[in-house]
Scaffold this active site. Structure first.
Site, PDB file in Angstrom:
ATOM      1  N   GLU A  85     -10.459  -2.391   4.468  1.00 42.13           N
ATOM      2  CA  GLU A  85      -9.123  -1.860   4.729  1.00 42.13           C
ATOM      3  C   GLU A  85      -8.993  -0.459   4.107  1.00 42.13           C
ATOM      4  OE1 GLU A  85      -6.460  -5.897   4.819  1.00 42.13           O
ATOM      5  OE2 GLU A  85      -6.711  -5.067   2.832  1.00 42.13           O
ATOM      6  N   ASP A 136       0.779  -1.250   0.000  1.00 43.74           N
ATOM      7  CA  ASP A 136       0.000   0.000   0.000  1.00 43.74           C
ATOM      8  C   ASP A 136       0.809   1.299   0.000  1.00 43.74           C
ATOM      9  OD1 ASP A 136      -1.523  -2.154   0.826  1.00 43.74           O
ATOM     10  OD2 ASP A 136      -2.284  -1.196   2.629  1.00 43.74           O
TER      11      ASP A 136
HETATM   12  C1  FRU Z   1      -3.864  -3.676   2.696  1.00 46.20           C
HETATM   13  C2  FRU Z   1      -3.223  -4.091   4.000  1.00 46.20           C
HETATM   14  C3  FRU Z   1      -3.583  -3.125   5.106  1.00 46.20           C
HETATM   15  C4  FRU Z   1      -2.453  -3.281   6.069  1.00 46.20           C
HETATM   16  C5  FRU Z   1      -1.289  -3.525   5.144  1.00 46.20           C
HETATM   17  C6  FRU Z   1      -0.244  -4.444   5.694  1.00 46.20           C
HETATM   18  O1  FRU Z   1      -3.227  -4.168   1.575  1.00 46.20           O
HETATM   19  O2  FRU Z   1      -3.642  -5.409   4.332  1.00 46.20           O
HETATM   20  O3  FRU Z   1      -4.849  -3.328   5.675  1.00 46.20           O
HETATM   21  O4  FRU Z   1      -2.266  -2.159   6.868  1.00 46.20           O
HETATM   22  O5  FRU Z   1      -1.810  -4.060   3.946  1.00 46.20           O
HETATM   23  O6  FRU Z   1       0.886  -4.469   4.889  1.00 46.20           O
END
Ligand code: FRU
Length: 484
Positions: free
Chosen positions: A201, A31
């Site tokens: 998320e 992300d």
């Molecule tokens: C989304 C996610 C988020 C988390 C991150 C962990 O892709 O699962 O929810 O903070 O990636 O790397």
């Protein structure tokens, strides 16, 4: 001592290393995080594993750009600590020193992912180069909620408070704060509405203007449960009064990008009013296969930076997204393939070797007019017979992408069946396709319909072929720009 990404030397000859999309020099990325503008610089932090090219050991990597196109590598800024790994989050500029870290401090708000997920903060007084974690961390905890993460914070002037959107299992909970340190629960949104095929998320709540009026848009990434499988970003359009988000009555879920490879994207904070754009970037992969894509030293790229707008597509409001105009600075020579009409034949319109010395990074633009709602397609192909095909079906109001034969084999989930997007039938379609060594980003009618799909062809695509179900098709201004 692990090397900083910025110390690695790499060259762009690496087979699937994009030429104009951001990738980590070495290691794994997911992300985009903490996107914030400060003093002429766009900061982009990101979920980063400096130890290898698979998910784990999450840090915040860092890169900066003056134009959202050329990115300069910076050392990572946040490393795991006793509260856990550093998961996704956001950054704000504290102009009024509400937190007491200093006037104009850059404050990062992120998830500490240990045994529990809690929210922590860290501040930078040197313009994002280095961060100090707040000694009072964590600043927000919940005894019961396991999936409790990805805080996105903005200053809500009318209610004079910071507002945090937080993913709480399969809802978004909003919290308010005067100082970024103490948070009060405001409301919760999402039960029974939208897509619930997976965990929620990376939310983002922000205003967009439509016909002079402010509307609030809420992004929610979801994994799995995307419209074409795996992870994808849905959104809601409505109103926010400083406490509660009230969605307009619409047919949810709506998806920002129907392609398979645009996830966890959020928008930049602190963009000056003189710019006025709502700027977005997403992670160009999918949790269905992200850890297995056929690259070695690094994994995953970001999408190009995009501008978001609210537009009416003839049936309802949509969040349209288009590449930022700065991206046009990448255009090198243009090849004009011109206008073509096909009338009552079954021959395809074919442009062979349409971009000599093709390095795999180019942009294709054209306008296409079918006969009424006859379906038509265009495809990119290479000499190995690999192809990605775009099928416009006006009668069924669908734009499908077939990448099942586009790439080398690496994961069964990648060679899925048609990737479908709803499309309102129009008389003509303007098409813009950004191609890089391992990606395709399609924008139809100025971003009303978007499909971002990764591809891993064994050699570059160099033939462009149009076809129709019936006889007639008109193409105008078919143009290819070499990028970089
Ligand atoms: C989304 C996610 C988020 C988390 C991150 C962990 O892709 O699962 O929810 O903070 O990636 O790397």
């Amino acid at each position: 001592e692990i090397k900083q990404s910025a110390e690695y030397n790499f060259n762009y000859n690496e087979k699937y290393r994009p030429l104009y999309h951001f990738t980590p020099q070495y290691g794994w990325m997911n992300d985009p995080n903490g996107m914030v503008y400060l003093d002429g610089v766009f900061h982009l932090f990101y979920q980063y594993n400096p130890y290898g090219a698979r998910w784990g050991n999450m840090h915040w990597g860092h890169t900066v750009s003056k134009d959202l196109v050329n990115w300069e590598y910076k050392p990572y800024v946040l490393v795991p600590d006793k509260l856990g790994a550093i998961f996704s989050g956001s950054a704000v500029i504290d102009h009024e020193n509400t937190a007491g870290f200093g006037k104009g401090a850059m404050v990062a708000i992120f998830t500490s992912a240990g045994e529990r997920q809690t929210q922590s903060i860290a501040y930078s007084l040197d313009g994002g180069k280095t961060f100090t974690k707040y000694e009072g961390n964590p600043v927000l905890t919940d005894a019961n909620i396991i999936d409790f993460r990805d805080p996105k914070v903005f200053w809500h002037a009318p209610s004079k408070q910071w507002v945090m959107s937080l993913a709480t299992t399969q809802t978004i909970t909003f919290y308010g704060s005067k100082n970024l340190k103490e948070w009060t629960r405001l409301s919760e949104f999402g039960e029974g509405l939208g897509g619930h095929g997976g965990v929620w998320e990376c939310p983002d709540l922000f205003p967009l203007t439509y016909e002079g009026k402010t509307k609030w848009v809420l992004f929610v990434s979801i994994n799995p449960g995307g419209p074409n499988g795996g992870s994808a970003t849905q959104y809601f359009i409505g109103n926010f009064d400083g406490k509660t988000f009230t969605p307009d009555t619409m047919s949810y879920p709506l998806w920002l990008d129907y392609g398979r490879d645009n996830y966890a994207g959020v928008t930049w904070s602190n963009v000056p009013a003189t710019d006025g754009r709502r700027l977005f970037i997403g992670w160009m992969s999918n949790w269905d296969y992200a850890n297995e894509t056929p690259t070695q030293n690094f994994r995953s790229a970001m999408t190009v930076a995009r501008v978001l707008r609210l537009v009416h597509n003839g049936e309802h409001l949509v969040v349209a997204s288009e590449p930022v105009k700065e991206l046009e600075s990448l255009r090198r020579e243009a090849v004009l393939l011109g206008d073509k009409t096909r009338t009552n034949t079954s021959d395809a319109i074919t442009f062979e070797n349409f971009l000599p010395n093709n390095q795999g990074a180019y942009e294709l633009t054209f306008t296409v007019t079918p006969n009424e709602t006859d379906s038509f397609s265009f495809a990119l192909e290479n000499a190995k017979g690999e192809t990605i095909k775009y099928l416009f079906d006006g009668a069924n109001k669908t734009l499908s992408v077939d990448r099942s034969k586009s790439s080398v084999a690496f994961n069964a989930n990648f060679a899925e069946t048609l990737i479908k997007a709803p499309m309102v039938a129009k008389k003509s379609y303007t098409v813009r396709l950004l191609v890089d060594k391992s990606s395709t980003e399609l924008f139809v009618n100025n971003g009303e319909v978007v499909q971002t799909n990764a591809v891993f062809p064994s050699e570059v695509y160099n033939t462009l072929r149009f076809n129709t179900s019936k006889g007639t098709l008109t193409l105008n201004n078919v143009t290819v720009y070499k990028l970089k």
